[in-house]
Design a protein around this motif. Structure first.
Motif, PDB file in Angstrom:
ATOM      1  N   TYR B  20       0.833  -1.196   0.000  1.00  0.00           N
ATOM      2  CA  TYR B  20       0.000   0.000   0.000  1.00  0.00           C
ATOM      3  C   TYR B  20       0.863   1.240   0.000  1.00  0.00           C
ATOM      4  O   TYR B  20       0.634   2.190  -0.731  1.00  0.00           O
ATOM      5  N   GLY B  23       2.206   1.852  -3.420  1.00  0.00           N
ATOM      6  CA  GLY B  23       1.203   2.311  -4.384  1.00  0.00           C
ATOM      7  C   GLY B  23       0.491   3.558  -3.897  1.00  0.00           C
ATOM      8  O   GLY B  23      -0.280   4.167  -4.638  1.00  0.00           O
ATOM      9  N   GLN B  24       0.708   3.937  -2.641  1.00  0.00           N
ATOM     10  CA  GLN B  24      -0.023   5.057  -2.050  1.00  0.00           C
ATOM     11  C   GLN B  24       0.174   6.329  -2.865  1.00  0.00           C
ATOM     12  O   GLN B  24       1.287   6.721  -3.180  1.00  0.00           O
ATOM     13  N   GLU B 323      -2.486   8.595 -10.623  1.00  0.00           N
ATOM     14  CA  GLU B 323      -1.797   7.831  -9.583  1.00  0.00           C
ATOM     15  C   GLU B 323      -2.681   6.705  -9.060  1.00  0.00           C
ATOM     16  O   GLU B 323      -2.196   5.615  -8.772  1.00  0.00           O
ATOM     17  N   THR B 324      -3.991   6.999  -8.912  1.00  0.00           N
ATOM     18  CA  THR B 324      -4.921   5.959  -8.456  1.00  0.00           C
ATOM     19  C   THR B 324      -4.938   4.803  -9.444  1.00  0.00           C
ATOM     20  O   THR B 324      -4.918   3.632  -9.070  1.00  0.00           O
ATOM     21  N   ALA B 327      -1.897   2.753  -9.141  1.00  0.00           N
ATOM     22  CA  ALA B 327      -1.859   1.937  -7.927  1.00  0.00           C
ATOM     23  C   ALA B 327      -2.802   0.753  -8.011  1.00  0.00           C
ATOM     24  O   ALA B 327      -2.554  -0.293  -7.421  1.00  0.00           O
TER      25      ALA B 327
END
Lengths: 342, 410
Positions: B20, B23-24, B323-324, B327
């Motif tokens: 997490y 990928g955050q 970015e989301t 991730a």
């Protein structure tokens, strides 16, 4: 007692009873006789929606509610409709046609009547079972060795402690297509079992579940009652040569009668409101109950509509049903009460 | 043994949180005002809310019961939530009550990275920003189909033929899975099939229109398909079908694209890499795939101050950025920049871009009533209590009463 003192004692409870019992009941009662509708208009709306590659725009005629410019709320009208909502729930004409044609299947296609059929069956079948099983456990515990009673009582009470929805869900997961028990029975009998593919197996599971869940409650009450049975009477019955069954029939059960009626009253009220089992066993496709029907009317759909008037009517009918069921028991209690006051 | 397992569980948790952290999404500004969001609770929303949480002061409420809570929550003044997660099915009550605000100004200020395709416009005002599309597509066990020499089915007739072959081969418990739990799910399956046969649910004067040839054809096709399913199909929802796939008990299902990621989730799936997807099958020759297109996206409450709305929208844009997607690339068919479709998305994209294309799920008050009526009345047909004609007549009767009560019909 002076009137003033009396009011000070009773007033607060009376106020709370009016606030939390009478007022909501009255509002539901009123709600069942009127319908509140939004004022709607038909307008052409151009909607552009997301597609994977490109936006797609469509123009279509939509029916939307009118919004008050000042308050920002939807404009609504409220109309007194008399028994229209009851008519829509009961569908008396269709029901009567089905009854006169002796067409059971057609009658069961009307949601209310099929829900009533299940609710009544459920209530009346579980009632004697709960009382019988509860009494049996109580008698067994009563004659068990003293050292064992504590643990036995504890274990027997467990089903009653579990929340109904959780309990029915656990049973559901045990018996669903690839549940542990189903797999086990399938391996044993070497055949495919689908408990949730037809109505009667689901109904059986629901009956079993309710008895399993409520019998401990009856047991605890009966067990307490058994402690007060007059030992002298029992002993003289033994001397008179009464068998175990006779003692049960002529001494114990008459002594427990007020408790049996109490359990019956509580259970009738509870079982008539059967709801958790329908949700827990996902039985909606096969059987529903009157409470589920009300719930279904009240649940808003994706567009936010809910059938409030029909829900009010159906809950008033449910209440009426409970009252009718309770009348014989209440009359008996009343007679006993009057008899004992002399 | 126990200690070892315990240690292992701990290690997995640490690894997961490390993943997490990697990928955050980062956030280059600090959010100082409290922002709340109410949305559905599937993977894509989790990814988006994680992206938004990076800016701080954000409390998301991811709840599958959001449909019931949203209209009341947004009607409150001030609104209980600043941001709402909606789909084209659930935006209707918010639009009808006027509890969400036009977003054009906010998009001009903070939405430079949005593509025109993401903007949901009603009469020229942008009322929502979509982040993903969802649709049902045919998911199938590639290995089983190629072992048995079956071509990927493109029509429902071919699906049934393939199911027959798979059944005879006996390689899985049941050839087909379907989200036919009575109620919303079953109604949705009918909506797909009925649309595939070219049906139209409601007439312009709000009267129902399902008791016709398309309706009968749809019910007939669905009934034939049930012969190849787990007999308990009336309690089978999306999660159940997903699990059936993961446990290798079914070979094919017309399932939501948003469930695709779960097939390759090594923690819970026994069929990693074996499930492929194709366009939703056609119900009839020359028709559109028997499915509906959905989008999911965000809306901003009307009953909050402009500053709060500005802040909430800015935060939402952090969740809807590339970015989301980076991730959680598998979580959805994203509409956001930077998304490259993976294998599992091919079916959904093929469905969505078919010619003729499947319709968007119609977002209207009438459709809400119709969906409920279908969900309540169709089970009797599948349990064998009534005929198809009787079931469809009952749907029309139930819809009519509901529409009268809602003031749509006299």
């Amino acid at each position: 007692m002076k009137f003033k003192t009396f009011i000070w004692f009773v007033g607060p409870s009376l106020f709370l009873m009016v606030l939390f019992i009478a007022a909501p009941l009255a509002s539901v009662f009123l709600g069942s006789f009127r319908i509140t509708q939004p004022v709607v208009q038909q307008i052409e709306v151009e909607t552009c929606s997301a597609g994977f590659l490109a936006q797609t725009c469509t123009t279509e005629l939509q029916t939307v509610p009118l919004i008050d410019e000042e308050t920002g709320d939807i404009v609504t009208t409220t109309e007194w409709v008399g028994f229209l909502s009851y008519d829509r729930v009961l569908e008396p004409a269709r029901a009567w046609a089905a009854i006169t044609a002796l067409d059971y299947n057609a009658l069961m296609q009307i949601d209310f009547w099929s829900a009533l059929r299940f609710t009544l069956m459920f209530t009346l079948v579980t009632l004697p079972l709960v009382i019988g099983v509860g009494l049996a456990i109580a008698l067994a515990v009563n004659s068990a060795a003293r050292s064992l009673r504590g643990p036995i009582i504890f274990i027997s009470l467990l089903p009653f402690i579990i929340t109904p929805v959780i309990g029915s869900l656990s049973i559901y997961w045990l018996f669903v297509g690839d549940g542990i028990l189903t797999r086990g029975i399938e391996a044993w009998l070497d055949r495919d079992i689908a408990m949730f593919a037809q109505g009667w197996t689901i109904e059986l599971l629901m009956l079993f579940y309710r008895v399993w869940h409520v019998a401990p409650f009856a047991f605890v009450i009966f067990y307490a009652g058994l402690q007060t049975v007059n030992q002298d009477t029992l002993e003289s019955a033994i001397i008179d040569g009464a068998s175990r069954f006779d003692r049960l029939r002529y001494v114990v059960i008459p002594h427990l009668m007020p408790l049996i009626i109490f359990i019956a009253l509580i259970h009738l009220m509870d079982a008539y409101r059967v709801f958790d089992e329908i949700v827990g066993f996902r039985a909606e496709a096969h059987v529903t109950s009157l409470q589920y029907l009300t719930f279904d009317f009240l649940r808003p759909d994706d567009a936010g509509n809910r059938a409030f008037s029909r829900a009010s009517a159906s809950s008033m009918l449910t209440m009426l049903g409970i009252v009718v069921l309770l009348i014989p028991l209440l009359r008996r209690t009343w007679r006993d009460h009057k008899g004992s006051s002399h | 043994m126990f200690v070892k397992r315990f240690a292992l569980a701990g290690a997995v948790t640490v690894a997961a949180s490390a993943a997490y952290a990697d990928g955050q999404a980062s956030c280059d500004w600090e959010n100082t005002t409290e922002v709340t969001m109410l949305s559905a609770a599937f993977e894509a929303w989790m990814a988006v809310s994680e992206g938004m949480a990076a800016c701080g002061n954000f409390s998301p409420e991811l709840d599958q019961e959001f449909r019931t809570k949203q209209p009341e929550g947004f009607a409150a003044d001030p609104s209980l939530y600043q941001i709402g997660g909606v789909s084209n099915g659930t935006i209707t009550p918010l639009l009808n009550q006027g509890t969400i605000r036009p977003l054009d100004d906010l998009i001009a200020a903070h939405g430079e990275h949005l593509t025109p395709n993401q903007l949901i416009q009603i009469d020229g005002d942008t009322m929502a920003v979509a982040m993903m599309v969802n649709t049902q597509h045919l998911m199938f066990r590639e290995d089983i189909l190629s072992d048995l020499g079956i071509d990927v089915p493109t029509t429902w007739e071919e699906v049934l033929a393939a199911a027959e072959t798979i059944q005879e081969a006996g390689v899985v418990d049941y050839p087909l899975g379907a989200t036919m739990k009575s109620g919303w799910n079953l109604a949705q399956e009918f909506v797909n099939m009925f649309g595939g046969f070219g049906g139209d649910f409601v007439n312009d004067d709000n009267t129902p229109n399902v008791n016709n040839e398309a309706g009968l054809a749809a019910l007939d096709m669905m009934m034939r398909a049930t012969e190849y399913m787990d007999p308990e199909y009336l309690v089978s929802d999306s999660t159940y079908v997903q699990q059936q796939f993961q446990q290798g008990t079914i070979a094919m299902a017309n399932l939501w694209a948003s469930r695709g990621g779960a097939m390759n989730d090594e923690a819970e799936s026994q069929v990693v890499g074996l499930v492929a997807s194709a366009a939703a099958p056609l119900a009839m020759e020359g028709g559109a795939p028997a499915t509906t297109l959905w989008w999911d996206g965000i809306v901003i409450a009307a009953n909050i101050s402009d500053e709060e709305a500005d802040n909430a929208f800015r935060l939402a844009m952090e969740g809807l950025d590339s970015e989301t997607v980076a991730a959680a690339p598998e979580a959805a068919i994203w509409l956001i920049e930077g998304y490259t479709p993976n294998d599992m998305a091919t079916g959904a994209i093929a469905s969505a871009t078919a010619n003729p294309a499947p319709p968007n799920y119609p977002s209207t008050t009438q459709m809400g009533l119709m969906h409920t009526a279908l969900g309540n009345e169709l089970p009797a047909f599948f349990t064998g209590e009534v005929s198809a004609e009787e079931a469809l007549a009952a749907v029309e009767a139930a819809y009519t009463v509901a529409a009268q009560e809602a003031g749509l019909l006299e």
